[in-house]
Write a protein that holds these residues in place. Structure first.
Motif, PDB file in Angstrom:
ATOM      1  N   HIS A 124       0.832  -1.200   0.000  1.00 41.17           N
ATOM      2  CA  HIS A 124       0.000   0.000   0.000  1.00 41.17           C
ATOM      3  C   HIS A 124       0.872   1.257   0.000  1.00 41.17           C
ATOM      4  N   LEU A 125       1.840   1.246   0.924  1.00 38.56           N
ATOM      5  CA  LEU A 125       2.721   2.414   1.074  1.00 38.56           C
ATOM      6  C   LEU A 125       3.580   2.621  -0.172  1.00 38.56           C
ATOM      7  N   GLY A 182       3.031   1.516  -3.141  1.00 41.03           N
ATOM      8  CA  GLY A 182       2.163   1.834  -4.271  1.00 41.03           C
ATOM      9  C   GLY A 182       1.829   3.315  -4.306  1.00 41.03           C
ATOM     10  N   LYS A 183       1.583   3.886  -3.111  1.00 45.90           N
ATOM     11  CA  LYS A 183       1.207   5.285  -3.016  1.00 45.90           C
ATOM     12  C   LYS A 183       2.352   6.209  -3.412  1.00 45.90           C
ATOM     13  N   GLU A 184       3.568   5.779  -2.981  1.00 49.18           N
ATOM     14  CA  GLU A 184       4.723   6.633  -3.285  1.00 49.18           C
ATOM     15  C   GLU A 184       5.083   6.550  -4.751  1.00 49.18           C
TER      16      GLU A 184
END
Lengths: 108, 257
Positions: free
Chosen positions: A102-103, A105-107
């Protein structure tokens, strides 16, 4: 926690999963790990882990004669406690990998 | 099919066995892990890998990793202590019986028993402490050093004290000496059978037999010195050399059979 300790924990969970698929022995486990891409660990590093898992009652071993003769081979199988531990590992891993994915992917 | 592994791997496995044994691990567990690694190494070598690929880092680091996952087995070590005590007593008795008769003062006799009992209790206390606490290697060695030196210092103290304090002493009769010699020799034989080792027979034989023969025959002083100073240590050295070779061959068989 050092990176090698994290890897040890992951490796232990993976060994539990491999043994859960059926009785197996050291060299075979290593081949399976490698086939899934675990080439960052040295072959011998599974044995200290297997010793600890046996001490903690997650696995049991039995000596079996080989069809080809020669010395006996040591086979591992999971105990009820080992099955429980595998379940717990799967849940932990699910949470961790989701958060990391998640992390990252967001960055982007 | 015979399991074959390279000399390099055999050497590694022998070193591992020695490392684990001197770290006080259980003998059955040691044979189990050594056998398992021998199995792995033979298969890995058949696939073109060598022992360095398997253990990753240095052999020492790998041995430490294995050792840290195995529990201490002090019971298998403790069983050697009564044997050691009987051996030391038999050696002491045989020595004095052959050198002109056994004579004990009350002080020495009582002191010896006291020191032995103290040593035994100290052994149990220290072993238990080391087994239950996670100590650094230095602390562990320091404790074992204390354990080793305490009886030695006390024995020396006793010898000095015996010179200054007069206590009634008891001298064995010639029959008593004969009995002591027979009991001591029997003790050596029993230890030898129990431990499946020749050392408890061969070592006293080397140490006492030449002296005994020289005392009953008329050998020149000079020859006596040469025999006890050179021939006896040489014989013991040769014995240890042969014993070590035999032991090594036995180990190699164990790994490759």
């Amino acid at each position: 926690m050092s990176s090698s300790q994290i890897l040890k924990g992951i490796l232990e969970g993976c060994l539990l999963s491999i043994i859960a698929k059926g009785e197996t022995y050291g060299y075979e486990m290593m081949e399976k790990l490698y086939s899934y891409g675990f080439t960052m660990v040295s072959e011998g590093s599974i044995y200290p882990l297997l010793l600890r898992m046996k001490k903690e009652g997650l696995v049991v071993t039995s000596q079996k004669a080989l069809p080809s003769g020669g010395p006996k081979r040591k086979y591992y199988s999971l105990t009820a406690k080992g099955i429980e531990e595998l379940k717990a590992f799967k849940e932990r891993w699910h949470d961790i990998s989701m958060s990391v994915d998640h992390l990252l992917g967001k960055e982007g | 099919m015979k399991m074959t592994i390279s000399t390099q791997s055999k050497e590694f496995l022998e070193n591992l066995r020695l490392y684990l044994f001197s770290s006080g691990k259980n003998e059955t567990e040691i044979e189990e892990i050594v056998g398992e690694l021998a199995d792995h190494l033979s298969e890995a070598e058949a696939h073109g890998k060598n022992v360095d690929d398997i253990i990753g880092g240095t052999p020492k680091a790998y041995m430490e990793q294995i050792a840290s996952e195995m529990s201490l087995d002090l019971r298998s070590w403790l069983k050697y202590i009564p044997v050691l005590i009987i051996g030391v007593f038999a050696y002491d008795l045989l020595g004095s019986a052959l050198r002109g008769g056994i004579e004990y003062s009350l002080l020495t006799l009582g002191g010896n028993i006291f020191i032995l009992l103290l040593f035994l209790s100290l052994t149990v206390v220290i072993f238990k402490y080391v087994a239950s606490k996670k100590l650094s290697k230095t602390k562990e060695y320091a404790l074992f050093a204390i354990l080793g030196f305490t009886p030695m210092i006390l024995f020396f103290g006793l010898i000095f004290l015996d010179r200054y304090v007069e206590t009634p002493s008891y001298k064995f009769s010639s029959t008593g000496n004969m009995i002591a010699i027979i009991v001591a020799i029997l003790a050596f034989i029993v230890i030898s059978v129990w431990g499946k080792t020749w050392i408890s027979i061969i070592l006293p034989l080397f140490l006492f037999l030449p002296e005994f023969i020289m005392n009953i025959t008329d050998v020149q002083e000079e020859l006596k010195l040469i025999i006890s100073g050179i021939v006896v240590p040489l014989c013991i050295g040769i014995y240890f050399f042969i014993a070590l070779k035999l032991e090594k061959r036995k180990d190699e068989k164990k790994v490759t059979h």
